[in-house]
Design a protein around this motif. Structure first.
Motif, short mmCIF file in Angstrom:
data_model
loop_
_atom_site.label_atom_id
_atom_site.label_comp_id
_atom_site.label_asym_id
_atom_site.label_seq_id
_atom_site.Cartn_x
_atom_site.Cartn_y
_atom_site.Cartn_z
N ARG A 50 -8.04 -6.93 -12.01
CA ARG A 50 -8.07 -8.01 -11.02
C ARG A 50 -9.50 -8.16 -10.48
O ARG A 50 -10.16 -7.17 -10.21
N GLY A 51 -9.94 -9.39 -10.31
CA GLY A 51 -11.25 -9.66 -9.74
C GLY A 51 -11.13 -10.33 -8.38
O GLY A 51 -10.10 -10.90 -8.05
N ARG A 52 -12.23 -10.22 -7.61
CA ARG A 52 -12.31 -10.80 -6.26
C ARG A 52 -11.09 -10.44 -5.42
O ARG A 52 -10.45 -11.29 -4.81
N VAL A 53 -10.79 -9.16 -5.39
CA VAL A 53 -9.60 -8.68 -4.70
C VAL A 53 -9.86 -8.47 -3.22
O VAL A 53 -10.99 -8.30 -2.78
N THR A 54 -8.78 -8.47 -2.47
CA THR A 54 -8.84 -8.10 -1.05
C THR A 54 -7.92 -6.90 -0.84
O THR A 54 -7.01 -6.65 -1.66
N ALA A 55 -8.14 -6.21 0.23
CA ALA A 55 -7.31 -5.04 0.54
C ALA A 55 -5.86 -5.46 0.71
O ALA A 55 -4.94 -4.79 0.21
N GLU A 56 -5.64 -6.56 1.37
CA GLU A 56 -4.27 -7.02 1.63
C GLU A 56 -3.52 -7.33 0.33
O GLU A 56 -2.35 -6.95 0.17
N THR A 57 -4.19 -8.02 -0.61
CA THR A 57 -3.50 -8.35 -1.86
C THR A 57 -3.23 -7.09 -2.69
O THR A 57 -2.17 -6.98 -3.30
N LEU A 58 -4.17 -6.16 -2.69
CA LEU A 58 -3.96 -4.93 -3.45
C LEU A 58 -2.81 -4.13 -2.87
O LEU A 58 -1.93 -3.65 -3.61
N VAL A 59 -2.80 -3.95 -1.57
CA VAL A 59 -1.75 -3.17 -0.94
C VAL A 59 -0.39 -3.83 -1.12
O VAL A 59 0.60 -3.16 -1.42
N SER A 60 -0.35 -5.14 -0.99
CA SER A 60 0.94 -5.81 -1.17
C SER A 60 1.42 -5.69 -2.61
O SER A 60 2.62 -5.55 -2.87
N GLU A 61 0.51 -5.70 -3.57
CA GLU A 61 0.91 -5.61 -4.98
C GLU A 61 1.47 -4.23 -5.32
O GLU A 61 2.45 -4.13 -6.05
N VAL A 62 0.86 -3.17 -4.80
CA VAL A 62 1.36 -1.83 -5.11
C VAL A 62 2.53 -1.42 -4.22
O VAL A 62 3.25 -0.49 -4.55
N SER A 63 2.72 -2.11 -3.14
CA SER A 63 3.81 -1.78 -2.22
C SER A 63 5.11 -2.51 -2.55
O SER A 63 6.14 -2.20 -2.00
N ALA A 64 5.02 -3.50 -3.43
CA ALA A 64 6.20 -4.31 -3.76
C ALA A 64 7.21 -3.53 -4.56
O ALA A 64 6.96 -2.60 -5.23
N LEU A 89 -7.58 2.50 1.48
CA LEU A 89 -7.20 3.89 1.72
C LEU A 89 -6.60 4.07 3.11
O LEU A 89 -5.61 4.78 3.28
N SER A 90 -7.19 3.40 4.09
CA SER A 90 -6.66 3.47 5.46
C SER A 90 -5.26 2.84 5.55
O SER A 90 -4.35 3.42 6.15
N MET A 91 -5.10 1.67 4.95
CA MET A 91 -3.81 0.98 4.99
C MET A 91 -2.70 1.81 4.32
O MET A 91 -1.55 1.80 4.77
N LEU A 92 -3.06 2.51 3.25
CA LEU A 92 -2.07 3.32 2.54
C LEU A 92 -1.94 4.74 3.07
O LEU A 92 -1.02 5.47 2.71
N GLY A 93 -2.90 5.15 3.93
CA GLY A 93 -2.88 6.50 4.46
C GLY A 93 -3.15 7.55 3.40
O GLY A 93 -2.60 8.65 3.43
N LEU A 94 -4.03 7.21 2.44
CA LEU A 94 -4.32 8.11 1.33
C LEU A 94 -5.82 8.35 1.23
O LEU A 94 -6.62 7.62 1.78
N ASP A 95 -6.18 9.39 0.47
CA ASP A 95 -7.55 9.65 0.08
C ASP A 95 -7.65 9.35 -1.41
O ASP A 95 -6.64 9.18 -2.08
N TRP A 96 -8.89 9.34 -1.92
CA TRP A 96 -9.07 9.16 -3.36
C TRP A 96 -8.25 10.20 -4.12
O TRP A 96 -8.17 11.36 -3.70
#
Length: 155
Positions: free
Chosen positions: A141-155, A101-108
């Motif tokens: 997705r399992g065993r995710v990290t913030a970085e991989t999630l953000v990169s996947e939705v930001s692509a 949420l912090s990396m994307l600057g969003l709330d739920w």
């Protein structure tokens, strides 16, 4: 104040009602079809749905607000759902959520200003042994990290 649908929206809403009204328990199929058509359950669809099913708009609101997948506004192009269930929390889901949420600057339930990304909580994706878990555009997705999630939705 009740929202009024444009004539083309009214015709689409009526077609959805006509298609589903004879089903046993038609409310959820109607709501799913409305959301598939409009990207959300718009306020303008609520009165016709309630009237067709002979329920109050309060009852309809109760159903829509109970099921977290129904939206009042269309979601972003990429939908990221992060598991908030206990097993994922035990594996760091709270820290993961905070960082994403912090990396994307969003709330739920927030959608980025450009309409590309929506972030939502979900309560169990069935990957309890592979937590923390998330769903990206319908893919679990399992065993995710913030970085991989953000990169996947930001692509």
């Amino acid at each position: 104040m009740t929202a009024t649908a444009a004539p083309s929206e009214t015709a689409e809403i009526q077609a959805i009602l006509d298609k589903n009204i004879t089903l046993e328990g038609p409310l959820l199929p109607i709501l799913h079809d409305v959301q598939a058509t409009f990207g959300c359950v718009p306020d303008a669809a609520r009165a016709p749905i309630a009237e067709a099913l002979n329920i109050t708009q309060a009852e309809l609101h109760g159903v829509i607000s109970f099921y977290h997948d129904f939206r009042r506004e269309p979601a972003g192009q990429h939908v990221l759902k992060i598991c908030r269930a206990e097993a994922c929390q035990a594996m760091g889901a709270n820290a993961l959520s905070d960082k994403v949420l912090s990396m994307l600057g969003l709330d739920w339930h927030g959608t980025s200003a450009d309409g590309r990304i929506t972030v939502e909580p979900v309560y169990c994706l069935g990957l309890c042994a592979c937590g923390p878990a998330a769903m990206v555009n319908g893919q679990v997705r399992g065993r995710v990290t913030a970085e991989t999630l953000v990169s996947e939705v930001s692509a």
